[in-house]
Design a protein around this motif. Structure first.
Motif, PDB file in Angstrom:
ATOM      1  N   LYS A 238       0.815  -1.209   0.000  1.00 50.23           N
ATOM      2  CA  LYS A 238       0.000   0.000   0.000  1.00 50.23           C
ATOM      3  C   LYS A 238       0.850   1.260   0.000  1.00 50.23           C
ATOM      4  CE  LYS A 238      -4.126  -1.878   2.248  1.00 50.23           C
ATOM      5  NZ  LYS A 238      -5.035  -1.803   3.414  1.00 50.23           N
ATOM      6  N   SER A 239       2.101   1.129   0.476  1.00 48.61           N
ATOM      7  CA  SER A 239       2.975   2.303   0.523  1.00 48.61           C
ATOM      8  C   SER A 239       3.559   2.640  -0.842  1.00 48.61           C
ATOM      9  CB  SER A 239       4.114   2.075   1.521  1.00 48.61           C
ATOM     10  OG  SER A 239       4.923   0.979   1.115  1.00 48.61           O
ATOM     11  N   ILE A 240       3.365   1.752  -1.826  1.00 43.49           N
ATOM     12  CA  ILE A 240       3.867   1.991  -3.183  1.00 43.49           C
ATOM     13  C   ILE A 240       2.676   2.260  -4.100  1.00 43.49           C
ATOM     14  CG2 ILE A 240       5.180   1.028  -5.109  1.00 43.49           C
ATOM     15  CD1 ILE A 240       6.609  -0.791  -3.165  1.00 43.49           C
ATOM     16  N   PRO A 241       2.589   3.437  -4.723  1.00 46.23           N
ATOM     17  CA  PRO A 241       1.485   3.727  -5.642  1.00 46.23           C
ATOM     18  C   PRO A 241       1.420   2.700  -6.763  1.00 46.23           C
ATOM     19  CG  PRO A 241       2.762   5.712  -5.199  1.00 46.23           C
ATOM     20  CD  PRO A 241       3.525   4.569  -4.608  1.00 46.23           C
ATOM     21  N   TYR A 242       0.223   2.527  -7.308  1.00 44.88           N
ATOM     22  CA  TYR A 242       0.029   1.477  -8.309  1.00 44.88           C
ATOM     23  C   TYR A 242       0.984   1.635  -9.492  1.00 44.88           C
ATOM     24  CZ  TYR A 242      -1.906  -1.330 -12.031  1.00 44.88           C
ATOM     25  OH  TYR A 242      -2.039  -2.233 -13.053  1.00 44.88           O
ATOM     26  N   ASN A 243       1.166   2.877  -9.969  1.00 44.80           N
ATOM     27  CA  ASN A 243       2.016   3.059 -11.150  1.00 44.80           C
ATOM     28  C   ASN A 243       3.492   2.842 -10.856  1.00 44.80           C
ATOM     29  OD1 ASN A 243       2.515   5.316  -9.637  1.00 44.80           O
ATOM     30  ND2 ASN A 243       2.071   6.798 -11.254  1.00 44.80           N
ATOM     31  N   GLN A 244       3.846   2.581  -9.586  1.00 50.04           N
ATOM     32  CA  GLN A 244       5.227   2.291  -9.215  1.00 50.04           C
ATOM     33  C   GLN A 244       5.404   0.841  -8.752  1.00 50.04           C
ATOM     34  OE1 GLN A 244       7.878   4.352  -9.389  1.00 50.04           O
ATOM     35  NE2 GLN A 244       6.665   6.016 -10.239  1.00 50.04           N
ATOM     36  N   GLN A 245       4.327   0.060  -8.870  1.00 50.81           N
ATOM     37  CA  GLN A 245       4.386  -1.334  -8.412  1.00 50.81           C
ATOM     38  C   GLN A 245       5.075  -2.193  -9.475  1.00 50.81           C
ATOM     39  OE1 GLN A 245       0.417  -2.428  -7.249  1.00 50.81           O
ATOM     40  NE2 GLN A 245       0.502  -1.227  -5.367  1.00 50.81           N
ATOM     41  N   THR A 246       6.384  -2.174  -9.420  1.00 49.24           N
ATOM     42  CA  THR A 246       7.240  -2.761 -10.449  1.00 49.24           C
ATOM     43  C   THR A 246       7.103  -4.278 -10.534  1.00 49.24           C
ATOM     44  OG1 THR A 246       8.813  -0.971 -10.093  1.00 49.24           O
ATOM     45  CG2 THR A 246       9.636  -2.931 -11.223  1.00 49.24           C
ATOM     46  N   LEU A 247       7.190  -4.786 -11.753  1.00 49.55           N
ATOM     47  CA  LEU A 247       7.200  -6.231 -11.987  1.00 49.55           C
ATOM     48  C   LEU A 247       8.547  -6.803 -11.573  1.00 49.55           C
ATOM     49  CD1 LEU A 247       5.656  -6.120 -15.547  1.00 49.55           C
ATOM     50  CD2 LEU A 247       4.509  -6.927 -13.500  1.00 49.55           C
ATOM     51  N   VAL A 248       8.519  -7.954 -10.923  1.00 47.68           N
ATOM     52  CA  VAL A 248       9.769  -8.586 -10.488  1.00 47.68           C
ATOM     53  C   VAL A 248       9.958  -9.983 -11.076  1.00 47.68           C
ATOM     54  CG1 VAL A 248       9.861  -7.256  -8.360  1.00 47.68           C
ATOM     55  CG2 VAL A 248       8.682  -9.468  -8.372  1.00 47.68           C
ATOM     56  N   TRP A 249       8.910 -10.565 -11.653  1.00 43.05           N
ATOM     57  CA  TRP A 249       9.041 -11.878 -12.285  1.00 43.05           C
ATOM     58  C   TRP A 249       7.901 -12.077 -13.266  1.00 43.05           C
ATOM     59  CZ3 TRP A 249       6.217 -16.603 -12.348  1.00 43.05           C
ATOM     60  CH2 TRP A 249       6.926 -17.694 -12.883  1.00 43.05           C
ATOM     61  N   ILE A 250       8.231 -12.625 -14.450  1.00 41.41           N
ATOM     62  CA  ILE A 250       7.227 -12.916 -15.469  1.00 41.41           C
ATOM     63  C   ILE A 250       7.367 -14.376 -15.869  1.00 41.41           C
ATOM     64  CG2 ILE A 250       6.368 -12.348 -17.770  1.00 41.41           C
ATOM     65  CD1 ILE A 250       7.535  -9.580 -17.459  1.00 41.41           C
ATOM     66  N   ALA A 251       6.264 -15.092 -15.858  1.00 41.74           N
ATOM     67  CA  ALA A 251       6.285 -16.512 -16.222  1.00 41.74           C
ATOM     68  C   ALA A 251       6.771 -16.685 -17.652  1.00 41.74           C
ATOM     69  CB  ALA A 251       4.888 -17.115 -16.058  1.00 41.74           C
ATOM     70  N   GLY A 252       7.732 -17.554 -17.831  1.00 43.64           N
ATOM     71  CA  GLY A 252       8.240 -17.834 -19.168  1.00 43.64           C
ATOM     72  C   GLY A 252       9.179 -16.791 -19.712  1.00 43.64           C
ATOM     73  N   GLY A 253       9.634 -15.837 -18.879  1.00 45.05           N
ATOM     74  CA  GLY A 253      10.554 -14.820 -19.359  1.00 45.05           C
ATOM     75  C   GLY A 253       9.923 -13.899 -20.376  1.00 45.05           C
ATOM     76  N   HIS A 254       8.888 -13.170 -19.981  1.00 38.31           N
ATOM     77  CA  HIS A 254       8.251 -12.150 -20.818  1.00 38.31           C
ATOM     78  C   HIS A 254       7.324 -12.736 -21.888  1.00 38.31           C
ATOM     79  CE1 HIS A 254      11.333  -9.840 -18.848  1.00 38.31           C
ATOM     80  NE2 HIS A 254      12.262 -10.534 -19.463  1.00 38.31           N
ATOM     81  N   VAL A 255       6.753 -13.927 -21.629  1.00 43.87           N
ATOM     82  CA  VAL A 255       5.774 -14.500 -22.547  1.00 43.87           C
ATOM     83  C   VAL A 255       4.502 -13.659 -22.517  1.00 43.87           C
ATOM     84  CG1 VAL A 255       4.223 -16.471 -22.887  1.00 43.87           C
ATOM     85  CG2 VAL A 255       6.641 -16.843 -22.451  1.00 43.87           C
ATOM     86  N   LYS A 256       3.907 -13.410 -23.686  1.00 44.16           N
ATOM     87  CA  LYS A 256       2.671 -12.635 -23.787  1.00 44.16           C
ATOM     88  C   LYS A 256       1.571 -13.508 -24.373  1.00 44.16           C
ATOM     89  CE  LYS A 256       4.927  -8.122 -24.300  1.00 44.16           C
ATOM     90  NZ  LYS A 256       6.282  -8.624 -24.094  1.00 44.16           N
ATOM     91  N   VAL A 257       0.348 -13.319 -23.870  1.00 45.71           N
ATOM     92  CA  VAL A 257      -0.798 -14.099 -24.318  1.00 45.71           C
ATOM     93  C   VAL A 257      -1.969 -13.163 -24.575  1.00 45.71           C
ATOM     94  CG1 VAL A 257      -0.113 -16.231 -23.148  1.00 45.71           C
ATOM     95  CG2 VAL A 257      -1.461 -14.525 -21.912  1.00 45.71           C
ATOM     96  N   SER A 258      -3.072 -13.725 -25.077  1.00 44.69           N
ATOM     97  CA  SER A 258      -4.244 -12.919 -25.412  1.00 44.69           C
ATOM     98  C   SER A 258      -5.109 -12.670 -24.175  1.00 44.69           C
ATOM     99  CB  SER A 258      -5.070 -13.638 -26.480  1.00 44.69           C
ATOM    100  OG  SER A 258      -5.733 -14.756 -25.908  1.00 44.69           O
ATOM    101  N   ASN A 259      -6.190 -11.886 -24.384  1.00 43.36           N
ATOM    102  CA  ASN A 259      -7.090 -11.581 -23.268  1.00 43.36           C
ATOM    103  C   ASN A 259      -8.027 -12.741 -22.937  1.00 43.36           C
ATOM    104  OD1 ASN A 259      -8.645 -11.461 -25.543  1.00 43.36           O
ATOM    105  ND2 ASN A 259      -9.488  -9.428 -25.172  1.00 43.36           N
ATOM    106  N   MET A 260      -7.923 -13.845 -23.688  1.00 45.20           N
ATOM    107  CA  MET A 260      -8.706 -15.044 -23.382  1.00 45.20           C
ATOM    108  C   MET A 260      -7.754 -16.118 -22.855  1.00 45.20           C
ATOM    109  SD  MET A 260     -11.741 -14.098 -24.065  1.00 45.20           S
ATOM    110  CE  MET A 260     -12.594 -15.662 -24.003  1.00 45.20           C
ATOM    111  N   SER A 261      -7.081 -15.819 -21.769  1.00 46.07           N
ATOM    112  CA  SER A 261      -6.072 -16.728 -21.230  1.00 46.07           C
ATOM    113  C   SER A 261      -6.317 -16.967 -19.747  1.00 46.07           C
ATOM    114  CB  SER A 261      -4.662 -16.155 -21.434  1.00 46.07           C
ATOM    115  OG  SER A 261      -4.402 -15.920 -22.802  1.00 46.07           O
ATOM    116  N   TYR A 262      -5.773 -18.107 -19.266  1.00 47.26           N
ATOM    117  CA  TYR A 262      -5.872 -18.379 -17.836  1.00 47.26           C
ATOM    118  C   TYR A 262      -4.583 -19.036 -17.346  1.00 47.26           C
ATOM    119  CZ  TYR A 262      -6.923 -23.283 -19.049  1.00 47.26           C
ATOM    120  OH  TYR A 262      -6.851 -24.564 -19.531  1.00 47.26           O
TER     121      TYR A 262
END
Length: 764
Positions: free
Chosen positions: A74-98
């Motif tokens: 809560k002490s970090i504003p949303y626009n500063q909530q940095t990503l620290v890990w992404i599954a698959g090393g920056h894999v991107k999928v569509s909006n119909m994903s789970y």
């Protein structure tokens, strides 16, 4: 109607973008079967609420999402909530994903829109009973005894958190904003040295050496008090660098390899409510390799920032071209720049000579390999000559140095100085026989010279073509690929007459190096083709045919591969004489090599790559009979070239068919019947009947059992039962046990041949 659809899409995007704020799920235990989706915008949160796991949208495209971990305090504003890990090393999928922790204990990212599994943790057989997002930001999978089976800390993307360790031969890879930034990585090599690298072979920053330490046991980590350390097996620091706020009271820190190729340590500043870089590996950003790779010279100015300038010419895509990349047929000139010091960066081959200002300019102008030269008169007149396209430097009004940049002259039109008046006509016309003879002789001579000129032009053109091929080979583009024209493809393949397979030709370079030229014989848009080729060109694995270059000219699409001397696997299976060379040991090694190659495509690359057409024809054998998989990345469907258009499950099934074909030696196109017969023999205990009778000495029963079991699992009709390629590799190597497989067909046998569970268990 259109307005309502736009509002719905905007609402979905906002919900997912701010999803971490809307649907928290704080829990100590993530149960098997738990599921997150883009549509539901739900997520998992650590018990201290410092970290959250879920879908997020960081790309410019509204329908491109990734899944991973970010700060959530809560002490970090949303626009500063940095990503620290992404599954698959920056894999991107569509909006119909789970994203789901499956009942089998495997983390799976599934793209429903495209029908593909984008990433898995490969823990389906690891006895996982639950997961949790720890308070330190580590996502872990555990078994019933709370033993850790898998953790995100062991599979970093571009960030390290306090407590996380980077082990030997592990890497951080910068997030990809373009083709250049995707090549930056931080690597801890076997000698225990941290290295920043570009494209895996250019090292532009290295930590200190520790020759007296047991290097294999070193790990890199950042501490909560603000330092980057190399630690031994007893967690003692053997090397350290410190941030500006070392030992200050800071709540949150992280180390990240940024997309500009620099490694930075960040701290959260409560006062300014922002992240601040408190240390970076390369102080001068211009020293980061390829900072201005396609944009010219990097200049480090007095304000401390780097900017890219192009003192050379640009092409139609605004790429900055040094003279060696241009056709300077008209000649070159030297452009003068004041108060700038330029020097070659890679390779560092600057030569320093004593000369005057005029001599310095002339030295570079007369040297065909010189790119830029800098003259300075500090402690004596010196001229620095650079012979590389990677040039960097700095500028300051107080600098007295002068730099010269070589540029190609533009073509210019040649106009006559004056017009000659026509000769005056004589009032008397006389026939001049000597004149006619001279004219005829002159005409004959001229025609002869024209014919000789045509022959000379053809020979020179052919020679020029071969020189261009040689130049393309010895001076490939920044991705290490030759870029050949269609004329050059025809030249090195004997006008496409030297065919060695379907749409495959043998090509020979001027230095006698042999290549394999693949005609895709399909249409694919130029931009997509070049983008795909750049990605494939960056794939390097000993069991994958290396892409050496390509041709993209008009409607021609060719791929240039290394050449495998012994040809494709299918010709050995079809020939009773050649088949003798496929010993049992060779066949086992081929299975293992192909599995490792496909596993690398699925999980070892930055992005998931499907083969889509794995079969014996696409497995090549080099001079040592080592298997190399070809034709990966592109698949031809109805005359269209598709890049990575298939799922991992299809590749797994194709691999299972290939294994059964290789073990049985049967190339029957009805793989179902071959597999049916092999399964029946295996089930009834006649396993040796499965083996190709042409194998001298028979087969190793233990290896045969493992290979058949995993092959039958691979060809299961239910895709969910198929193993990952990582599991396949481990089974073939003997490091993972595999259960007896069920019948891999809907109706595997005739009614009288149906098998009970007890019969299957009796095979164990």
């Amino acid at each position: 109607m259109l307005r309502s659809e736009c509002l719905v899409r905007l609402a979905l995007l906002l919900c997912v973008s701010f999803g971490f704020l809307l649907h928290p799920a704080v829990t100590d235990v993530i149960a098997l079967g738990s599921k997150l989706s883009v549509v539901d915008n739900n997520f998992w949160v650590s018990t201290n609420r410092d970290f959250a796991f879920g879908f997020f949208n960081i790309a410019d495209e509204p329908n491109q999402f990734s899944v991973g971990i970010r700060f959530n305090s809560k002490s970090i504003p949303y626009n500063q909530q940095t990503l620290v890990w992404i599954a698959g090393g920056h894999v991107k999928v569509s909006n119909m994903s789970y994203f789901q922790l499956t009942p089998q204990g495997e983390l799976v990212l599934y793209d429903s829109l495209h029908g593909v599994t984008a990433w898995t943790s490969g823990t389906g057989n690891g006895s996982v009973v639950s997961a949790s997002l720890n308070d330190d930001g580590n996502l872990v999978l555990v078994d019933s005894k709370q033993n850790m089976i898998w953790q995100s800390f062991d599979n970093p993307s571009d960030t390290l958190l306090p407590g996380q360790r980077l082990h030997v031969s592990k890497t951080l890879r910068a997030s990809s904003k373009n083709l250049e930034t995707s090549h930056y990585s931080l690597y801890l090599n076997a000698s225990g040295r941290l290295q920043l690298r570009w494209d895996s072979n250019v090292v532009y920053w290295t930590g200190e050496s520790h020759s007296s330490i047991a290097n294999a046991n070193l790990t890199a980590s950042i501490t909560s008090d603000g330092s980057l350390q190399l630690q031994d097996q007893h967690s003692r620091a053997v090397w350290s660098v410190f941030g500006e706020d070392h030992n200050d009271s800071v709540s949150y820190r992280f180390l990240r390899l940024d997309f500009d190729g620099n490694l930075r340590l960040y701290s959260w500043m409560e006062d300014s409510q922002s992240w601040r870089s408190v240390w970076q590996a390369v102080e001068n950003q211009c020293k980061v390799f390829a900072t201005c790779v396609d944009r010219g010279v990097c200049i480090f100015n007095t304000s401390g920032s780097a900017e890219c300038r192009c003192p050379f010419k640009t092409n139609e895509t605004n790429k900055c071209l040094v003279p060696s990349e241009q056709d300077c047929t008209i000649g070159t000139s030297m452009q003068r720049y004041e108060n700038i010091y330029l020097y070659g960066y890679y390779p560092p081959d600057d030569s320093i000579v004593t000369s005057s200002l005029q001599q310095c300019e002339q030295l570079c102008h007369n040297d065909s390999e010189c790119t830029v030269a800098t003259f300075s008169n500090i402690g004596g007149p010196k001229c620095s000559i650079k012979k590389t396209k990677y040039v960097t430097g700095y500028t300051d009004p107080s600098l007295s140095s002068i730099s010269f940049v070589k540029s190609c002259l533009d073509p210019f039109a040649v106009y006559p100085d004056s017009e000659k008046s026509p000769p005056s006509e004589s009032s008397h016309h006389r026939l001049c026989v000597p004149c006619l003879v001279g004219a005829a002789s002159g005409t004959f001579v001229i025609v002869g010279f024209i014919q000789l000129g045509i022959v000379f032009f053809i020979c020179r053109r052919k020679s020029s073509t071969m020189r261009r091929v040689t130049l393309a080979f010895t001076h490939p583009n920044s991705k290490g690929l030759m870029v050949l024209s269609f004329a050059e493809i025809k030249s090195i393949t004997g006008d496409l007459k030297n065919q060695v397979g379907p749409n495959m030709f043998k090509g020979v370079l001027p230095n006698n190096r042999v290549l394999a030229i693949k005609d895709l014989n399909a249409s694919i848009e130029e931009r997509k083709f070049r983008t795909a080729v750049m990605k494939i060109g960056n794939i390097h694995h000993k069991n994958l045919m290396k892409l050496e270059g390509y041709c993209c000219e008009f409607n021609h699409r060719y791929l240039v591969y290394e050449y495998a001397k012994n040809g494709s696997l299918d010709k050995y299976l079809d020939d009773s004489t050649l088949c003798k060379k496929l010993t049992w040991r060779t066949r086992v090694e081929i299975c293992s090599s192909v599995a490792k190659a496909i596993c690398y495509l699925h999980s070892g690359c930055r992005e998931f790559i499907s083969h889509g057409n794995l079969k014996c024809e696409n497995v090549m054998l080099d001079e040592n009979s080592v298997a190399k998989v070809s034709d990966y990345g592109f698949t031809i469907v109805d005359g269209e070239a598709t890049y990575c258009g298939f799922s991992a499950e299809k590749d797994v099934a194709d691999f299972g068919k290939l294994v059964i074909t290789l073990l049985t030696g049967c190339c029957d196109h009805d793989h179902g019947q071959v597999c049916k017969r092999a399964y029946k023999e295996w089930l009834e205990g006649r396993i040796t009947n499965v083996v190709d009778k042409r194998i001298d000495g028979g087969a190793n029963s233990e290896e045969l059992e493992r290979a058949l079991r995993i092959a039958f699992w691979c060809v299961q009709v239910d895709e969910r039962k198929r193993p990952s390629m990582e599991e396949v590799v481990r089974v073939l190597d003997g490091t993972l046990n595999v259960d007896p497989p069920p019948p891999p067909f809907h109706l595997a046998f005739d009614p009288q041949e149906n098998c009970s569970e007890s019969e299957i268990e009796s095979v164990v």
